[in-house]
Scaffold this active site. Structure first.
Site, short mmCIF file in Angstrom:
data_model
loop_
_atom_site.label_atom_id
_atom_site.label_comp_id
_atom_site.label_asym_id
_atom_site.label_seq_id
_atom_site.Cartn_x
_atom_site.Cartn_y
_atom_site.Cartn_z
N ASP A 108 11.38 48.63 8.47
CA ASP A 108 10.21 49.29 7.06
C ASP A 108 10.49 50.07 8.63
O ASP A 108 10.96 51.06 9.15
CB ASP A 108 9.61 48.13 7.81
CG ASP A 108 8.60 48.65 6.54
OD1 ASP A 108 8.19 47.53 6.13
OD2 ASP A 108 8.39 49.38 6.21
C1 GLC Z 1 6.05 51.19 3.95
C2 GLC Z 1 6.30 49.58 3.82
C3 GLC Z 1 7.36 49.66 2.54
C4 GLC Z 1 8.29 50.45 1.98
C5 GLC Z 1 8.63 51.36 3.38
C6 GLC Z 1 8.44 53.67 2.94
O1 GLC Z 1 5.66 51.21 5.28
O2 GLC Z 1 6.03 48.39 4.35
O3 GLC Z 1 7.15 48.27 1.81
O4 GLC Z 1 9.00 50.32 1.26
O5 GLC Z 1 7.63 51.61 4.15
O6 GLC Z 1 7.43 53.82 2.30
#
Ligand code: GLC
Length: 745
Positions: free
Chosen positions: A277
């Site tokens: 993430d």
């Molecule tokens: C965010 C979220 C994730 C998302 C990613 C890209 O922090 O936790 O679900 O897909 O970053 O935006």
């Protein structure tokens, strides 16, 4: 007229098999390519950068093969320009993978996933994901970071809005539907998006409903409650997984080889790739699991995190880690192979560029109609004393509240490419019914959901007094749910409760329509209004859908996929709980206000309840009313005893006893009476949305296989044990016809 249609319904399959990502030809191509790549290019494939309009800065890095994926770039021309550099100028011409959060629509926004789940309609959810894929692919997107399938039992958690609720079975069915919609029949098709099962794992169990917070749970709970949607996603051919931010029992997910190597790869045979993430790898330092970014990179690679989103610990430290022997080139090659396998499966090497002319227009009539249907079926009728549906000959309608004409808010959380100007609000839809429809007096009253300024209450009350009925559109702004947006108080924000009181005093019929990203504590409002329609955040077509529901063009049919607590203090509260040794009973509970002064300590019922809030939720999982009524009769089991490997059919007759045609969501639950570990008091094992004409009776049949009743025992064996089971067919998790059967050796 009595028509009995025998429908042979199998419970929705959780093990839908998608195409395999790996095959001999792909593996040969992957191997050949890796043998030609430098370490710098391999690290490049493991690196994802966020565009957000700044992609010009990456041109040189792309040319050198130092970036494998970009997120947040959604313009076909600029994507193609970057892709041309990667394909035509980088050392091995490996195409970029363009990612985006396409969570519940791209430009045509569907209800938030918690609303989509409330449709209990996997086909509709799949269609919505297909539409989102077509729209996103036309803008150059190859990969969506969805479906989010985190089981959530705590409505304080802002991301409850993004998932499918509290039940593993329903979340698994909806996840598979969304993956099929995104990935289509052929992952290499021009309008297919690689899906991403997230966030692996246990994210929804964050302590206190506080995002990113600590998760502690038994392996049994993890495997039987939080993992089933992810397992179903692997079986459905989901191309990618995303690591969660949270730690799980002391180990941050991004450093967990238990999750990503033992479970995901070794047990489940996942062949796609894993992305971290956003900065979740380097966050292992504040977690206290890595001393610095170098150690974080080492732990993530060892855990099986193939690609690093946005941060640069891989770029900065992999070479050193290799030189020091802390990781091996085999680990790097494995990560790169996983990524290349997906790029080959997507046909990116054959078709790296987006030809927008191949796609239908965004927001076209078909897309908008599907979004309207989803909004229609996602709304849940929680109360109705008969005031709904509104009569067609109403003369004056007072439309009041901060969410009646709030196009940005109705789209909900996690909307990057949807636009407020595309949204049709409830006010606009109601006004468009004129001249046949009632005259609409609109008083926003509060500027936004948190507004505490009551100076416009007088105008709202005046409009209400002149009206035949009042529609109160209240709830939460979109920003009050979603990532990091947790709330400790789940009442309507601002002065909205006070507004309900002020309007109630007018004595006019009041319909409360709530747009929110989570369950709210609204029990204290129920006796102040005549009806409550819970719409979650319904998306672009909220207005036309809600207008049709309010005037009875269609009956509400949605059912809750999360429990609504009476008060925050009851949380966590969910239907598939354990029975405990002292389960609560109504006859044992004395309300705190009814306790006599000076009674003996042992005079009250010693059971698992609250003196001040009892033990029942405001609304249970699976609950939702209709404009008609459904009668459940004649539960029948094909046998009272079955053996391992047998199937049991469970059937009941459902009759529409009202005067309106409507959908009903018939639900199948079981209870395993005794287990090697204690079992939940109920578990959803099937559901079906059916349409019944007035007076129509239909026999609904479910098939239960003994393997559907398996769970992980103390030895972590996935087993179905012999013994007695209860089975229900009913309209929600709190009601239904009950039967029982025994599984014998
Ligand atoms: C965010 C979220 C994730 C998302 C990613 C890209 O922090 O936790 O679900 O897909 O970053 O935006």
């Amino acid at each position: 007229m009595r028509r009995i249609l025998i429908l042979w319904l199998c419970t929705a399959s959780l093990s839908a098999f998608g195409e395999r990502l790996s095959n001999p030809r792909t593996e040969e191509r992957v191997g050949r390519l890796i043998r030609n790549m430098t370490l710098e290019e391999k690290i490049g494939q493991m690196t994802q950068r966020s565009g957000r309009g700044g992609v010009k800065a990456f041109r040189e890095e792309i040319r050198l093969g130092r970036i494998g994926s970009i997120l947040n770039e959604v313009d076909a021309d600029s994507v193609n320009a970057l892709q041309r550099i990667a394909v035509e100028e980088s050392p091995n011409g490996i195409p970029l993978l363009i990612g985006r959060d396409v969570i519940h629509g791209f430009r045509t926004i569907f209800p938030i996933p918690l609303g989509l789940a409330a449709t209990w309609n996997p086909a509709l959810v799949e269609k919505g994901a297909r539409i989102a894929a077509v729209e996103a692919a036309s803008s150059g997107v190859h990969w969506t970071f969805a479906p989010m399938m985190d089981i959530a039992r705590d409505p304080r958690w802002g991301r409850i809005a993004e998932g499918f609720g509290e039940d593993p079975y329903l979340a698994a069915v909806m996840s598979v539907a969304m993956i099929r919609g995104f990935q289509g029949d052929d992952l290499s098709g021009p309008a297919s998006l690689a899906a991403c099962a997230k966030h692996f794992a246990g994210y929804g169990a964050a302590e206190g409903g506080r995002d990113y917070n600590t998760v502690m749970m038994s392996e049994n709970e993890l495997r039987d409650v939080y993992l089933p949607p992810f397992r179903a996603s692997v079986d459905a051919g989901c191309a990618t997984f995303m690591a969660a931010f949270n730690e799980l029992n002391g180990v941050p997910a991004s450093g967990s080889s238990f999750l990503f190597r033992r479970i995901l790869r070794d047990e489940w045979g996942f062949e796609g790739f894993v992305v971290s993430d956003w900065a979740s790898i380097t966050q292992m330092v504040p977690h206290g699991f890595a001393a610095d970014h170098k150690q974080a990179a080492e732990k993530a690679i060892r855990a099986g995190i193939d690609m690093e989103m946005q941060t640069d610990s891989y770029v900065a430290h992999i070479r050193e880690l290799l030189d020091e022997g802390r990781i091996t080139m085999a680990m790097i090659d494995e990560a790169v192979a996983n990524i290349l396998r997906v790029k080959f499966a997507m046909g990116l090497f054959e078709r790296p560029y987006t030809d927008a002319s191949l796609f239908p227009p965004l927001l076209n009539a078909e897309h908008l109609e599907s979004a309207k249907q989803a909004a229609l079926q996602s709304a849940v009728l929680l109360k109705n004393n008969g005031v709904l549906p509104l009569s067609g000959n109403l003369k004056r309608l007072a439309v009041i509240g901060p969410l009646a004409d709030a196009p940005h808010e109705q789209l909900g959380t996690w909307v990057f490419d949807g636009r407020a100007e595309d949204a049709v609000t409830p006010l606009a839809a109601l006004r468009s019914r004129l001249p046949n429809g009632p005259h609409v007096d609109y008083v926003q009253t509060l500027a936004y959901s948190r507004d505490r300024d009551t100076r416009n209450f007088g105008r709202a009350v005046k409009a209400a007094k002149k009206s035949d009925a009042v529609l109160l559109f209240l709830g939460e702004e979109a920003i009050l749910s979603g990532e990091a947006h947790c709330r400790a108080d789940l009442n309507l924000p601002g002065a909205q409760d006070a507004l309900v009181d002020a309007i109630r005093k007018t004595g006019r019929p009041v319909v409360l329509v709530i747009l929110a990203g989570r369950p709210l504590t609204i029990g204290h409002l129920l006796d102040r209004v005549d009806a409550v329609l819970y719409a979650f955040h319904p998306g672009t077509m909220a207005g036309p859908a809600l207008a049709d529901l309010l005037f009875g063009t269609e009956s509400p049919s949605g059912k809750l996929t999360v429990t609504f607590p009476k008060v925050v203090g009851q949380i966590p509260m969910y239907y598939n709980h354990k029975n405990t040794g002292r389960p609560p009973r109504a006859e044992s509970w004395v309300h705190i206000d009814a306790i006599e002064v000076g009674v003996w300590q042992t005079s009250l019922g010693n059971e698992s309840h609250y003196l001040d809030a009892g033990f029942l939720p405001e609304f249970p999982f699976g609950y939702g009313l209709s404009y008609t009524a459904f009668d459940y009769r004649n539960l029948k089991l094909s046998s009272g005893t079955i053996r391992h490997g047998d199937s049991l059919t469970v059937a009941a007759d459902i009759r529409n006893t009202g005067s309106l045609a409507a959908d009903e969501i018939v639900q199948l639950y079981i209870r395993d009476r005794v287990g090697d570990i204690t079992r939940p008091v109920k578990e959803l094992k099937g559901f079906r949305r059916i349409r019944l004409e007035p007076g129509e009776t239909r026999t609904v049949r479910f098939t239960l296989k003994t393997e559907d009743l398996a769970f992980h025992n103390r030895k972590m064996e996935f087993v179905t044990e012999p013994g007695w089971f209860h089975v229900w067919i009913g309209p929600n998790s709190a009601e239904g016809l009950r039967g029982e059967f025994e599984i014998v050796q």
